[in-house]
Design a protein around this motif. Structure first.
Motif, mmCIF file in Angstrom:
data_model
loop_
_atom_site.group_PDB
_atom_site.id
_atom_site.type_symbol
_atom_site.label_atom_id
_atom_site.label_comp_id
_atom_site.label_asym_id
_atom_site.label_seq_id
_atom_site.Cartn_x
_atom_site.Cartn_y
_atom_site.Cartn_z
ATOM 1 N N UNK A 37 84.014 -79.810 -58.389
ATOM 2 C CA UNK A 37 85.043 -79.677 -59.426
ATOM 3 C C UNK A 37 86.233 -78.872 -58.916
ATOM 4 N N UNK A 38 85.963 -77.834 -58.101
ATOM 5 C CA UNK A 38 87.077 -77.076 -57.506
ATOM 6 C C UNK A 38 87.881 -77.967 -56.564
ATOM 7 N N UNK A 39 87.177 -78.772 -55.765
ATOM 8 C CA UNK A 39 87.855 -79.684 -54.842
ATOM 9 C C UNK A 39 88.684 -80.694 -55.622
ATOM 10 N N UNK A 40 88.110 -81.224 -56.690
ATOM 11 C CA UNK A 40 88.847 -82.174 -57.536
ATOM 12 C C UNK A 40 90.127 -81.534 -58.070
ATOM 13 N N UNK A 41 90.039 -80.275 -58.472
ATOM 14 C CA UNK A 41 91.225 -79.565 -58.947
ATOM 15 C C UNK A 41 92.259 -79.388 -57.849
ATOM 16 N N UNK A 42 91.785 -79.119 -56.632
ATOM 17 C CA UNK A 42 92.710 -78.987 -55.504
ATOM 18 C C UNK A 42 93.424 -80.310 -55.232
ATOM 19 N N UNK A 43 92.699 -81.421 -55.316
ATOM 20 C CA UNK A 43 93.300 -82.737 -55.079
ATOM 21 C C UNK A 43 94.348 -83.022 -56.153
ATOM 22 N N UNK A 44 94.035 -82.705 -57.396
ATOM 23 C CA UNK A 44 95.032 -82.901 -58.468
ATOM 24 C C UNK A 44 96.261 -82.031 -58.202
ATOM 25 N N UNK A 45 96.040 -80.829 -57.673
ATOM 26 C CA UNK A 45 97.166 -79.955 -57.345
ATOM 27 C C UNK A 45 98.061 -80.569 -56.281
ATOM 28 N N UNK A 46 97.462 -81.212 -55.294
ATOM 29 C CA UNK A 46 98.251 -81.878 -54.254
ATOM 30 C C UNK A 46 99.017 -83.054 -54.845
ATOM 31 N N UNK A 47 98.398 -83.787 -55.761
ATOM 32 C CA UNK A 47 99.107 -84.881 -56.422
ATOM 33 C C UNK A 47 100.335 -84.356 -57.160
ATOM 34 N N UNK A 48 100.173 -83.231 -57.844
ATOM 35 C CA UNK A 48 101.303 -82.626 -58.554
ATOM 36 C C UNK A 48 102.379 -82.165 -57.574
ATOM 37 N N UNK A 49 101.941 -81.612 -56.451
ATOM 38 C CA UNK A 49 102.914 -81.184 -55.450
ATOM 39 C C UNK A 49 103.734 -82.367 -54.964
ATOM 40 N N UNK A 50 103.067 -83.480 -54.701
ATOM 41 C CA UNK A 50 103.754 -84.672 -54.232
ATOM 42 C C UNK A 50 104.725 -85.191 -55.292
ATOM 43 N N UNK A 51 104.267 -85.237 -56.541
ATOM 44 C CA UNK A 51 105.122 -85.695 -57.641
ATOM 45 C C UNK A 51 106.340 -84.804 -57.824
ATOM 46 N N UNK A 52 106.189 -83.513 -57.516
ATOM 47 C CA UNK A 52 107.280 -82.565 -57.702
ATOM 48 C C UNK A 52 108.118 -82.359 -56.452
ATOM 49 N N UNK A 53 107.892 -83.179 -55.444
ATOM 50 C CA UNK A 53 108.727 -83.130 -54.253
ATOM 51 C C UNK A 53 108.547 -81.886 -53.409
ATOM 52 N N UNK A 54 107.373 -81.318 -53.424
ATOM 53 C CA UNK A 54 107.107 -80.115 -52.627
ATOM 54 C C UNK A 54 107.218 -80.465 -51.145
ATOM 55 N N UNK A 55 107.657 -79.509 -50.366
ATOM 56 C CA UNK A 55 107.887 -79.672 -48.935
ATOM 57 C C UNK A 55 106.602 -80.078 -48.207
ATOM 58 N N UNK A 56 106.751 -80.942 -47.216
ATOM 59 C CA UNK A 56 105.620 -81.551 -46.490
ATOM 60 C C UNK A 56 104.608 -80.541 -45.971
ATOM 61 N N UNK A 57 105.079 -79.497 -45.299
ATOM 62 C CA UNK A 57 104.124 -78.561 -44.696
ATOM 63 C C UNK A 57 103.328 -77.802 -45.758
ATOM 64 N N UNK A 58 103.931 -77.573 -46.909
ATOM 65 C CA UNK A 58 103.195 -76.920 -47.991
ATOM 66 C C UNK A 58 102.055 -77.815 -48.476
ATOM 67 N N UNK A 59 102.315 -79.104 -48.583
ATOM 68 C CA UNK A 59 101.278 -80.063 -48.978
ATOM 69 C C UNK A 59 100.201 -80.137 -47.900
ATOM 70 N N UNK A 60 100.624 -80.196 -46.642
ATOM 71 C CA UNK A 60 99.661 -80.258 -45.537
ATOM 72 C C UNK A 60 98.714 -79.055 -45.543
ATOM 73 N N UNK A 61 99.228 -77.881 -45.876
ATOM 74 C CA UNK A 61 98.382 -76.688 -45.934
ATOM 75 C C UNK A 61 97.342 -76.817 -47.047
ATOM 76 N N UNK A 62 97.742 -77.387 -48.169
ATOM 77 C CA UNK A 62 96.793 -77.578 -49.261
ATOM 78 C C UNK A 62 95.741 -78.633 -48.908
ATOM 79 N N UNK A 63 96.157 -79.679 -48.215
ATOM 80 C CA UNK A 63 95.206 -80.706 -47.774
ATOM 81 C C UNK A 63 94.219 -80.099 -46.778
ATOM 82 N N UNK A 64 94.694 -79.221 -45.934
ATOM 83 C CA UNK A 64 93.816 -78.532 -45.000
ATOM 84 C C UNK A 64 92.775 -77.698 -45.749
ATOM 85 N N UNK A 65 93.192 -77.055 -46.820
ATOM 86 C CA UNK A 65 92.265 -76.270 -47.640
ATOM 87 C C UNK A 65 91.215 -77.177 -48.282
ATOM 88 N N UNK A 66 91.619 -78.373 -48.688
ATOM 89 C CA UNK A 66 90.682 -79.341 -49.270
ATOM 90 C C UNK A 66 89.670 -79.779 -48.219
#
Length: 110
Positions: A37-66
């Motif tokens: 469930x925590x991982x699922x929440x992290x994935x949803x967070x990355x989806x929100x980051x992508x939708x909100x145009x967050x910078x690539x490296x910030x998204x990559x760091x979150x994917x690394x955490x996943x």
């Protein structure tokens, strides 16, 4: 925990499942579900980051955490598998479980 009917449906619908079953104690089940469930929440967070145009490296760091969280989940699940399924099969004289474990480890280490 899922009831037997739900478990049967999950197995029938999963083309990748072996068809084998594992009854987990409540503590193990809750721990694994909480991790997922925590991982699922992290994935949803990355989806929100992508939708909100967050910078690539910030998204990559979150994917690394996943990825790290998934690896941790695998370590816990593998440890439980070794302590229960594998040990029990070996005690009962089923040494084929070692080959199954080796195949699984090779797939995990790709």
């Amino acid at each position: 925990m899922a009831n037997n009917k739900e478990k049967d449906l999950m197995t029938e619908e999963c083309p990748y499942c072996s068809g084998k079953r594992k009854d987990r104690d409540e503590k193990e089940f809750k721990d694994l579900m909480n991790r997922l469930k925590r991982i699922e929440g992290q994935v949803r967070g990355v989806q929100n980051m992508l939708e909100n145009g967050v910078y690539c490296t910030d998204i990559l760091m979150q994917v690394s955490a996943i990825n790290s969280a998934l690896n941790s989940f695998n370590k816990v699940l593998l440890g439980n598998h070794l302590k229960t399924c594998v040990a029990e099969n070996i005690k009962n004289g089923n040494h084929e479980v070692i080959d199954e474990l080796m195949d699984t480890l090779q797939k995990l280490m790709k």
